[in-house]
Motif scaffolding. Sequence first.
Motif, PDB file in Angstrom:
ATOM      1  N   GLY A 130      39.824 -38.766   5.238  1.00 33.13           N
ATOM      2  CA  GLY A 130      38.465 -39.158   5.812  1.00 33.13           C
ATOM      3  C   GLY A 130      38.627 -39.823   7.066  1.00 33.13           C
ATOM      4  O   GLY A 130      39.453 -39.717   7.786  1.00 33.13           O
ATOM      5  N   GLU A 131      37.370 -40.733   7.364  1.00 31.68           N
ATOM      6  CA  GLU A 131      37.226 -41.104   8.591  1.00 31.68           C
ATOM      7  C   GLU A 131      38.125 -42.512   8.986  1.00 31.68           C
ATOM      8  O   GLU A 131      38.686 -42.860   9.899  1.00 31.68           O
ATOM      9  CB  GLU A 131      35.809 -41.522   8.913  1.00 31.68           C
ATOM     10  N   ASP A 132      38.147 -43.292   7.841  1.00 30.88           N
ATOM     11  CA  ASP A 132      38.658 -44.684   7.968  1.00 30.88           C
ATOM     12  C   ASP A 132      39.850 -45.060   6.977  1.00 30.88           C
ATOM     13  O   ASP A 132      40.163 -46.235   7.029  1.00 30.88           O
ATOM     14  CB  ASP A 132      37.630 -45.735   8.002  1.00 30.88           C
ATOM     15  N   LYS A 133      40.285 -44.119   6.253  1.00 35.60           N
ATOM     16  CA  LYS A 133      41.219 -44.508   5.146  1.00 35.60           C
ATOM     17  C   LYS A 133      42.487 -44.053   5.389  1.00 35.60           C
ATOM     18  O   LYS A 133      42.677 -43.061   5.818  1.00 35.60           O
ATOM     19  CB  LYS A 133      40.791 -44.004   3.725  1.00 35.60           C
ATOM     20  N   VAL A 134      43.297 -44.859   5.159  1.00 36.56           N
ATOM     21  CA  VAL A 134      44.822 -44.464   5.359  1.00 36.56           C
ATOM     22  C   VAL A 134      45.613 -44.451   3.987  1.00 36.56           C
ATOM     23  O   VAL A 134      45.348 -45.499   3.325  1.00 36.56           O
ATOM     24  CB  VAL A 134      45.415 -45.300   6.314  1.00 36.56           C
ATOM     25  N   LEU A 135      46.159 -43.467   3.575  1.00 39.21           N
ATOM     26  CA  LEU A 135      46.820 -43.559   2.375  1.00 39.21           C
ATOM     27  C   LEU A 135      48.596 -43.234   2.398  1.00 39.21           C
ATOM     28  O   LEU A 135      48.829 -42.875   3.203  1.00 39.21           O
ATOM     29  CB  LEU A 135      46.534 -42.157   1.682  1.00 39.21           C
ATOM     30  N   PRO A 136      49.097 -44.556   1.694  1.00 37.43           N
ATOM     31  CA  PRO A 136      50.310 -44.406   2.047  1.00 37.43           C
ATOM     32  C   PRO A 136      51.197 -43.353   1.006  1.00 37.43           C
ATOM     33  O   PRO A 136      50.513 -42.999  -0.012  1.00 37.43           O
ATOM     34  CB  PRO A 136      50.917 -45.799   1.255  1.00 37.43           C
ATOM     35  N   VAL A 137      51.966 -42.426   1.853  1.00 31.48           N
ATOM     36  CA  VAL A 137      52.678 -41.406   1.064  1.00 31.48           C
ATOM     37  C   VAL A 137      54.324 -41.346   1.317  1.00 31.48           C
ATOM     38  O   VAL A 137      54.467 -42.122   2.211  1.00 31.48           O
ATOM     39  CB  VAL A 137      52.185 -40.064   1.694  1.00 31.48           C
ATOM     40  N   GLU A 138      54.909 -40.589   0.787  1.00 27.27           N
ATOM     41  CA  GLU A 138      56.253 -40.280   1.335  1.00 27.27           C
ATOM     42  C   GLU A 138      56.525 -38.794   1.496  1.00 27.27           C
ATOM     43  O   GLU A 138      55.734 -37.949   0.931  1.00 27.27           O
ATOM     44  CB  GLU A 138      57.032 -40.476   0.067  1.00 27.27           C
ATOM     45  N   ARG A 139      57.278 -38.824   2.672  1.00 28.93           N
ATOM     46  CA  ARG A 139      57.508 -37.354   3.127  1.00 28.93           C
ATOM     47  C   ARG A 139      58.973 -37.076   2.891  1.00 28.93           C
ATOM     48  O   ARG A 139      59.626 -37.977   3.330  1.00 28.93           O
ATOM     49  CB  ARG A 139      56.690 -37.120   4.682  1.00 28.93           C
ATOM     50  N   PRO A 140      59.385 -35.772   2.894  1.00 22.55           N
ATOM     51  CA  PRO A 140      60.733 -35.473   2.882  1.00 22.55           C
ATOM     52  C   PRO A 140      61.120 -35.273   4.416  1.00 22.55           C
ATOM     53  O   PRO A 140      60.148 -34.555   5.128  1.00 22.55           O
ATOM     54  CB  PRO A 140      60.652 -34.074   2.119  1.00 22.55           C
ATOM     55  N   VAL A 141      62.229 -35.467   4.711  1.00 20.82           N
ATOM     56  CA  VAL A 141      62.858 -35.277   6.041  1.00 20.82           C
ATOM     57  C   VAL A 141      64.172 -34.593   6.024  1.00 20.82           C
ATOM     58  O   VAL A 141      64.848 -35.032   4.959  1.00 20.82           O
ATOM     59  CB  VAL A 141      62.880 -36.641   7.058  1.00 20.82           C
ATOM     60  N   PHE A 142      64.731 -34.219   6.802  1.00 23.97           N
ATOM     61  CA  PHE A 142      65.836 -33.541   7.109  1.00 23.97           C
ATOM     62  C   PHE A 142      66.389 -34.401   8.759  1.00 23.97           C
ATOM     63  O   PHE A 142      66.024 -34.018   9.694  1.00 23.97           O
ATOM     64  CB  PHE A 142      66.318 -32.053   7.147  1.00 23.97           C
ATOM     65  N   GLN A 143      67.535 -35.071   8.407  1.00 17.22           N
ATOM     66  CA  GLN A 143      68.147 -35.615   9.380  1.00 17.22           C
ATOM     67  C   GLN A 143      69.490 -34.966   9.935  1.00 17.22           C
ATOM     68  O   GLN A 143      70.582 -35.248   9.033  1.00 17.22           O
ATOM     69  CB  GLN A 143      68.386 -37.085   9.802  1.00 17.22           C
ATOM     70  N   PRO A 144      69.618 -34.032  10.967  1.00 20.69           N
ATOM     71  CA  PRO A 144      71.099 -33.528  11.243  1.00 20.69           C
ATOM     72  C   PRO A 144      72.042 -34.463  11.428  1.00 20.69           C
ATOM     73  O   PRO A 144      71.663 -35.560  12.059  1.00 20.69           O
ATOM     74  CB  PRO A 144      70.705 -32.561  12.498  1.00 20.69           C
ATOM     75  N   CYS A 145      73.231 -34.479  11.043  1.00 15.94           N
ATOM     76  CA  CYS A 145      74.362 -35.473  11.340  1.00 15.94           C
ATOM     77  C   CYS A 145      74.422 -35.438  12.977  1.00 15.94           C
ATOM     78  O   CYS A 145      74.221 -34.911  13.764  1.00 15.94           O
ATOM     79  CB  CYS A 145      75.468 -35.036  10.876  1.00 15.94           C
ATOM     80  N   ARG A 146      75.002 -36.735  13.461  1.00 16.53           N
ATOM     81  CA  ARG A 146      75.245 -37.058  14.856  1.00 16.53           C
ATOM     82  C   ARG A 146      76.214 -36.164  15.284  1.00 16.53           C
ATOM     83  O   ARG A 146      75.703 -35.421  16.434  1.00 16.53           O
ATOM     84  CB  ARG A 146      75.765 -38.543  14.809  1.00 16.53           C
ATOM     85  N   PHE A 147      77.038 -35.624  14.608  1.00 14.46           N
ATOM     86  CA  PHE A 147      78.011 -34.302  15.459  1.00 14.46           C
ATOM     87  C   PHE A 147      77.070 -33.258  15.772  1.00 14.46           C
ATOM     88  O   PHE A 147      77.254 -32.867  16.684  1.00 14.46           O
ATOM     89  CB  PHE A 147      79.298 -34.269  14.410  1.00 14.46           C
ATOM     90  N   LEU A 148      76.504 -32.807  14.927  1.00 15.55           N
ATOM     91  CA  LEU A 148      75.618 -31.485  14.840  1.00 15.55           C
ATOM     92  C   LEU A 148      74.680 -31.803  16.206  1.00 15.55           C
ATOM     93  O   LEU A 148      74.571 -30.749  16.962  1.00 15.55           O
ATOM     94  CB  LEU A 148      74.787 -31.169  13.737  1.00 15.55           C
ATOM     95  N   LYS A 149      73.949 -33.067  15.997  1.00 16.45           N
ATOM     96  CA  LYS A 149      72.909 -33.166  17.398  1.00 16.45           C
ATOM     97  C   LYS A 149      73.680 -33.220  18.699  1.00 16.45           C
ATOM     98  O   LYS A 149      73.200 -32.593  19.685  1.00 16.45           O
ATOM     99  CB  LYS A 149      72.325 -34.453  17.001  1.00 16.45           C
TER     100      LYS A 149
END
Length: 122
Positions: A40-59
């Motif tokens: 909506g306009e003024d509501k914020v809902l806490p959620v969880e989102r999946p992420v993928f973080q490449p390893c330091r070596f790969l980056k």
Amino acid sequence: EICKVWAATSKYIRRQLLQKRVVEIGVGTFAVVPARATVGEDKVLPVERPVFQPCRFLKKFYKLKCAKSKIADETPVVQLDFEQIATDIHFRPAIVEQCIHETLLFFAGALRDKKEVEFFFK
């Protein structure tokens, strides 16, 4: 067979994320992090989102620029369980492990060659 292995791997990762675990797959880490969704306009809902973080070596090796997501230090970390994945699809663990490693090498090669890569997990 490759699709079957990756579908089972995807399910394994999803089950671990639902149990609030971080999954390390060699080239990076899957996790669930807190986020906020605007409703909506003024509501914020806490959620969880999946992420993928490449390893330091790969980056570093591939000079990747990635958005940073803070994964809580107390979150348990697990590795891929090749035996469990193999049991789910009635394959030998060695076949599953080899398939996953070869696919990740293919992924790394595509990054090296600056190809656009889409890695799909259900």
